[in-house]
Motif scaffolding. Structure first.
Motif, PDB file in Angstrom:
ATOM      1  N   HIS A  36       0.826  -1.204   0.000  1.00 44.34           N
ATOM      2  CA  HIS A  36       0.000   0.000   0.000  1.00 44.34           C
ATOM      3  C   HIS A  36       0.859   1.252   0.000  1.00 44.34           C
ATOM      4  O   HIS A  36       0.393   2.322  -0.376  1.00 44.34           O
ATOM      5  CB  HIS A  36      -0.932   0.039   1.219  1.00 44.34           C
ATOM      6  N   CYS A  37       2.111   1.109   0.435  1.00 47.72           N
ATOM      7  CA  CYS A  37       3.015   2.252   0.509  1.00 47.72           C
ATOM      8  C   CYS A  37       3.993   2.330  -0.661  1.00 47.72           C
ATOM      9  O   CYS A  37       4.392   3.414  -1.058  1.00 47.72           O
ATOM     10  CB  CYS A  37       3.817   2.196   1.809  1.00 47.72           C
ATOM     11  N   THR A  61      11.343   1.904  -4.030  1.00 48.52           N
ATOM     12  CA  THR A  61      11.326   3.071  -3.146  1.00 48.52           C
ATOM     13  C   THR A  61      11.334   4.379  -3.926  1.00 48.52           C
ATOM     14  O   THR A  61      11.081   5.434  -3.357  1.00 48.52           O
ATOM     15  CB  THR A  61      12.526   3.049  -2.177  1.00 48.52           C
ATOM     16  N   PRO A  64       7.022   5.707  -4.445  1.00 44.77           N
ATOM     17  CA  PRO A  64       6.128   5.437  -3.322  1.00 44.77           C
ATOM     18  C   PRO A  64       4.689   5.767  -3.677  1.00 44.77           C
ATOM     19  O   PRO A  64       4.421   6.603  -4.525  1.00 44.77           O
ATOM     20  CB  PRO A  64       6.653   6.352  -2.214  1.00 44.77           C
ATOM     21  N   GLY A  66       0.498   6.083  -1.943  1.00 49.38           N
ATOM     22  CA  GLY A  66      -0.324   6.233  -0.747  1.00 49.38           C
ATOM     23  C   GLY A  66       0.392   6.896   0.415  1.00 49.38           C
ATOM     24  O   GLY A  66       0.999   7.952   0.260  1.00 49.38           O
ATOM     25  N   PRO A  67       0.330   6.289   1.597  1.00 47.07           N
ATOM     26  CA  PRO A  67       0.895   6.898   2.803  1.00 47.07           C
ATOM     27  C   PRO A  67       2.382   7.201   2.698  1.00 47.07           C
ATOM     28  O   PRO A  67       2.839   8.207   3.213  1.00 47.07           O
ATOM     29  CB  PRO A  67       0.641   5.862   3.895  1.00 47.07           C
ATOM     30  N   ALA A  68       3.147   6.359   2.023  1.00 47.46           N
ATOM     31  CA  ALA A  68       4.591   6.590   1.936  1.00 47.46           C
ATOM     32  C   ALA A  68       4.887   7.850   1.142  1.00 47.46           C
ATOM     33  O   ALA A  68       5.808   8.587   1.470  1.00 47.46           O
ATOM     34  CB  ALA A  68       5.296   5.397   1.311  1.00 47.46           C
ATOM     35  N   ARG A  69       4.116   8.115   0.106  1.00 53.01           N
ATOM     36  CA  ARG A  69       4.369   9.308  -0.711  1.00 53.01           C
ATOM     37  C   ARG A  69       4.239  10.567   0.145  1.00 53.01           C
ATOM     38  O   ARG A  69       5.111  11.432   0.131  1.00 53.01           O
ATOM     39  CB  ARG A  69       3.388   9.366  -1.878  1.00 53.01           C
ATOM     40  N   TRP A  71       4.340  10.804   3.461  1.00 54.56           N
ATOM     41  CA  TRP A  71       5.323  10.804   4.537  1.00 54.56           C
ATOM     42  C   TRP A  71       6.702  11.179   4.006  1.00 54.56           C
ATOM     43  O   TRP A  71       7.396  11.998   4.597  1.00 54.56           O
ATOM     44  CB  TRP A  71       5.377   9.428   5.199  1.00 54.56           C
TER      45      TRP A  71
END
Length: 88
Positions: A36-37, A61, A64, A66-69, A71
């Protein structure tokens, strides 16, 4: 005795992730959260030596999602931002 793997590094911008869990369900849940990340390749699952589950996957990496983008964007230092006066 500690097992040492000898493998080549993943391509630039990618990371190899090794998940070790008591059950396949637990390993898959962690892999799903990572997907998801980060964009990722197909996961590979192996039985462990002690009845555990080992799951390996490669994540991108550099792309990214969702949430990783959000963050990663928030954690980057803005261009031109130097040390604060109390950090020198």
């Amino acid at each position: 005795m500690k097992h040492i793997e000898t493998q080549t590094l993943p391509p630039l911008g990618h990371a190899e992730v090794r998940i070790i869990a008591h059950t396949p369900e637990a390993a898959r849940a962690v892999a799903e959260a990572l997907r998801h990340c980060f964009a990722g390749a197909e996961q590979r699952s192996y039985p462990g030596l002690d009845g555990d589950t080992r799951l390996h996957l490669t994540v991108d990496t550099a792309a990214p999602a969702g949430p990783a983008r959000s963050w990663l964007a928030a954690s980057r230092t803005p261009a031109g931002a130097g040390a604060h006066s109390d950090e020198i």
